[in-house]
Design a protein around this motif. Structure first.
Motif, mmCIF file in Angstrom:
data_model
loop_
_atom_site.group_PDB
_atom_site.id
_atom_site.type_symbol
_atom_site.label_atom_id
_atom_site.label_comp_id
_atom_site.label_asym_id
_atom_site.label_seq_id
_atom_site.Cartn_x
_atom_site.Cartn_y
_atom_site.Cartn_z
ATOM 1 N N LEU A 99 7.070 34.436 -14.777
ATOM 2 C CA LEU A 99 7.866 33.560 -14.082
ATOM 3 C C LEU A 99 7.933 33.629 -12.564
ATOM 4 C CD1 LEU A 99 9.652 31.097 -14.336
ATOM 5 C CD2 LEU A 99 11.529 32.660 -14.792
ATOM 6 N N TYR A 100 7.607 32.641 -11.952
ATOM 7 C CA TYR A 100 7.880 32.622 -10.348
ATOM 8 C C TYR A 100 8.542 31.200 -9.881
ATOM 9 C CZ TYR A 100 4.111 35.764 -10.574
ATOM 10 O OH TYR A 100 3.199 37.201 -10.848
ATOM 11 N N ILE A 101 9.283 31.574 -8.756
ATOM 12 C CA ILE A 101 9.879 30.514 -8.160
ATOM 13 C C ILE A 101 9.191 30.250 -6.697
ATOM 14 C CG2 ILE A 101 12.041 29.895 -7.003
ATOM 15 C CD1 ILE A 101 12.396 29.727 -10.094
ATOM 16 N N THR A 102 8.868 29.206 -6.472
ATOM 17 C CA THR A 102 7.822 29.188 -5.386
ATOM 18 C C THR A 102 8.638 27.874 -4.426
ATOM 19 O OG1 THR A 102 6.002 29.470 -6.692
ATOM 20 C CG2 THR A 102 5.516 28.472 -4.678
ATOM 21 N N PRO A 103 9.051 28.320 -3.276
ATOM 22 C CA PRO A 103 9.412 27.403 -2.165
ATOM 23 C C PRO A 103 8.269 27.132 -1.372
ATOM 24 C CG PRO A 103 10.179 29.919 -1.414
ATOM 25 C CD PRO A 103 9.458 29.798 -3.082
ATOM 26 N N GLY A 104 8.252 25.894 -1.025
ATOM 27 C CA GLY A 104 7.236 25.441 -0.179
ATOM 28 C C GLY A 104 7.488 24.651 1.076
ATOM 29 N N TYR A 105 6.902 24.454 2.113
ATOM 30 C CA TYR A 105 6.964 24.011 3.397
ATOM 31 C C TYR A 105 5.732 23.164 3.934
ATOM 32 C CZ TYR A 105 8.805 22.868 8.032
ATOM 33 O OH TYR A 105 9.051 22.196 9.156
ATOM 34 N N GLY A 106 6.037 22.070 4.320
ATOM 35 C CA GLY A 106 4.749 21.385 5.193
ATOM 36 C C GLY A 106 5.077 20.250 5.636
ATOM 37 N N ILE A 107 3.784 19.338 5.876
ATOM 38 C CA ILE A 107 3.933 17.901 6.378
ATOM 39 C C ILE A 107 3.657 16.992 5.364
ATOM 40 C CG2 ILE A 107 3.670 18.742 8.907
ATOM 41 C CD1 ILE A 107 0.841 17.819 8.680
ATOM 42 N N LYS A 108 4.203 15.760 5.500
ATOM 43 C CA LYS A 108 3.459 14.705 4.954
ATOM 44 C C LYS A 108 3.108 13.589 5.747
ATOM 45 C CE LYS A 108 5.264 11.649 1.201
ATOM 46 N NZ LYS A 108 6.413 11.329 0.359
ATOM 47 N N ARG A 109 2.011 12.942 5.892
ATOM 48 C CA ARG A 109 1.481 12.140 6.828
ATOM 49 C C ARG A 109 1.313 10.743 5.898
ATOM 50 N NH1 ARG A 109 0.800 10.312 11.560
ATOM 51 N NH2 ARG A 109 -1.015 9.402 11.841
ATOM 52 N N THR A 110 2.058 9.680 6.220
ATOM 53 C CA THR A 110 1.944 8.506 5.717
ATOM 54 C C THR A 110 1.406 7.269 6.406
ATOM 55 O OG1 THR A 110 4.184 9.117 4.707
ATOM 56 C CG2 THR A 110 3.382 6.755 4.868
ATOM 57 N N HIS A 111 0.497 6.588 6.063
ATOM 58 C CA HIS A 111 -0.129 5.313 6.499
ATOM 59 C C HIS A 111 0.248 4.114 5.631
ATOM 60 C CE1 HIS A 111 -2.835 3.623 9.126
ATOM 61 N NE2 HIS A 111 -3.575 2.763 7.845
ATOM 62 N N THR A 112 0.614 3.212 6.326
ATOM 63 C CA THR A 112 1.154 1.875 5.523
ATOM 64 C C THR A 112 0.308 0.487 6.141
ATOM 65 O OG1 THR A 112 3.304 2.883 5.377
ATOM 66 C CG2 THR A 112 3.120 0.598 5.149
ATOM 67 N N ASP A 113 -0.125 -0.314 5.164
ATOM 68 C CA ASP A 113 -0.838 -1.285 5.801
ATOM 69 C C ASP A 113 -0.080 -2.373 4.925
ATOM 70 O OD1 ASP A 113 -2.964 -0.385 7.204
ATOM 71 O OD2 ASP A 113 -3.835 0.098 5.411
ATOM 72 N N VAL A 114 0.337 -3.633 5.888
ATOM 73 C CA VAL A 114 0.625 -4.609 5.396
ATOM 74 C C VAL A 114 0.350 -5.867 5.689
ATOM 75 C CG1 VAL A 114 3.139 -6.120 5.099
ATOM 76 C CG2 VAL A 114 3.219 -3.579 5.389
ATOM 77 N N THR A 115 -0.033 -6.724 4.887
ATOM 78 C CA THR A 115 -0.678 -8.113 5.146
ATOM 79 C C THR A 115 0.245 -9.448 4.709
ATOM 80 O OG1 THR A 115 -2.843 -7.169 4.926
ATOM 81 C CG2 THR A 115 -2.814 -9.575 4.923
ATOM 82 N N ILE A 116 0.642 -10.060 5.467
ATOM 83 C CA ILE A 116 1.493 -11.162 5.463
ATOM 84 C C ILE A 116 0.835 -12.454 5.909
ATOM 85 C CG2 ILE A 116 3.731 -12.419 5.688
ATOM 86 C CD1 ILE A 116 4.958 -9.455 6.079
ATOM 87 N N ASP A 117 0.419 -13.444 4.982
ATOM 88 C CA ASP A 117 -0.075 -14.548 5.424
ATOM 89 C C ASP A 117 -1.078 -14.344 6.492
ATOM 90 O OD1 ASP A 117 1.673 -16.288 4.260
ATOM 91 O OD2 ASP A 117 3.285 -16.259 5.440
ATOM 92 N N SER A 118 -2.134 -13.434 6.104
ATOM 93 C CA SER A 118 -3.318 -13.254 6.764
ATOM 94 C C SER A 118 -3.120 -12.480 8.213
ATOM 95 C CB SER A 118 -4.328 -14.370 7.471
ATOM 96 O OG SER A 118 -4.627 -15.120 6.228
ATOM 97 N N HIS A 119 -1.821 -12.012 8.416
ATOM 98 C CA HIS A 119 -1.485 -11.247 9.568
ATOM 99 C C HIS A 119 -1.455 -9.728 9.013
ATOM 100 C CE1 HIS A 119 -0.243 -15.030 10.860
ATOM 101 N NE2 HIS A 119 -0.641 -14.488 12.315
ATOM 102 N N GLU A 120 -2.262 -8.760 9.881
ATOM 103 C CA GLU A 120 -2.066 -7.452 9.295
ATOM 104 C C GLU A 120 -1.249 -6.362 10.309
ATOM 105 O OE1 GLU A 120 -6.000 -5.854 8.687
ATOM 106 O OE2 GLU A 120 -6.692 -7.564 7.723
ATOM 107 N N PHE A 121 -0.558 -5.592 9.666
ATOM 108 C CA PHE A 121 0.199 -4.719 10.440
ATOM 109 C C PHE A 121 -0.090 -3.211 9.889
ATOM 110 C CE2 PHE A 121 2.409 -8.797 9.962
ATOM 111 C CZ PHE A 121 2.741 -8.774 11.448
ATOM 112 N N SER A 122 0.044 -2.256 10.736
ATOM 113 C CA SER A 122 -0.418 -0.902 10.202
ATOM 114 C C SER A 122 0.556 0.084 10.924
ATOM 115 C CB SER A 122 -1.729 -0.716 10.607
ATOM 116 O OG SER A 122 -2.735 -1.153 9.839
ATOM 117 N N ASP A 123 0.985 1.058 10.310
ATOM 118 C CA ASP A 123 1.893 1.939 11.117
ATOM 119 C C ASP A 123 1.586 3.625 10.133
ATOM 120 O OD1 ASP A 123 4.064 3.114 12.325
ATOM 121 O OD2 ASP A 123 5.342 2.964 10.419
#
Length: 166
Positions: A99-123
């Motif tokens: 049995l092991y208990i494992t703490p972890g630490y790091g980064i999360k990279r998020t990429h979002t694309d939204v299209t509304i009425d043919s207009h594109e937005f990214s973040d």
């Protein structure tokens, strides 16, 4: 102590030393595990993979974990896509031999694309993420793991996985 008892005492000391070293080697023997996880929840599809070195009871190991998440929502004039890549350093702590208990630490990279009425937005954004897993390594080499991750400003996420150890 007489000279006649010295060889017998030396032999006993060598045998005890050898046995204690063999026992210490068994207790600190490393195991390497590769695990994979899949989940689908509220439109999210996730998969994860990890490579971890476990070092036995009372010892700290090391490893890495990668998680890829995707969410898609597509309606008539609206489309939303989000992709997350999460990278964590893992430090498994041996509680028992299995049995092991494992703490972890790091980064999360998020990429979002939204299209509304043919207009594109990214973040895109990068956040810190931390986690805590519990892992059980069966004598057969099968590994089961479950845990929680939390990124800055996001809900707590639950994950499960399975893999092999050798």
């Amino acid at each position: 102590m007489t000279i006649k008892k010295l060889p017998l005492l030396t032999l006993a000391a060598v045998l005890l030393f050898t046995m204690s070293n063999a026992q210490a080697y068994e207790q600190n023997q490393e195991e390497t595990a590769i695990t994979f996880g899949l989940s689908a929840e509220r439109g999210w599809r996730d998969w994860s993979a990890s490579y971890i070195k476990y070092r036995g009871p009372g010892s700290i190991g090391y490893g890495i974990e990668f998680t890829r998440s995707a969410y898609n929502e597509d309606e008539d004039s609206y489309e939303y896509k989000q992709r997350d890549n999460e990278y964590q350093f893992q430090a498994p702590i041996g509680i028992t031999e299995n049995l092991y208990i494992t703490p972890g630490y790091g980064i999360k990279r998020t990429h979002t694309d939204v299209t509304i009425d043919s207009h594109e937005f990214s973040d895109s954004s990068t956040k810190q993420v931390g986690g805590l897993d519990a892992t059980y390594i069966m004598d057969s080499g099968f590994v089961v793991t479950a845990g929680f991750d939390k990124a800055e400003g996001e809900d707590l996420e639950f994950s499960i996985g399975a893999g092999i150890a050798w």
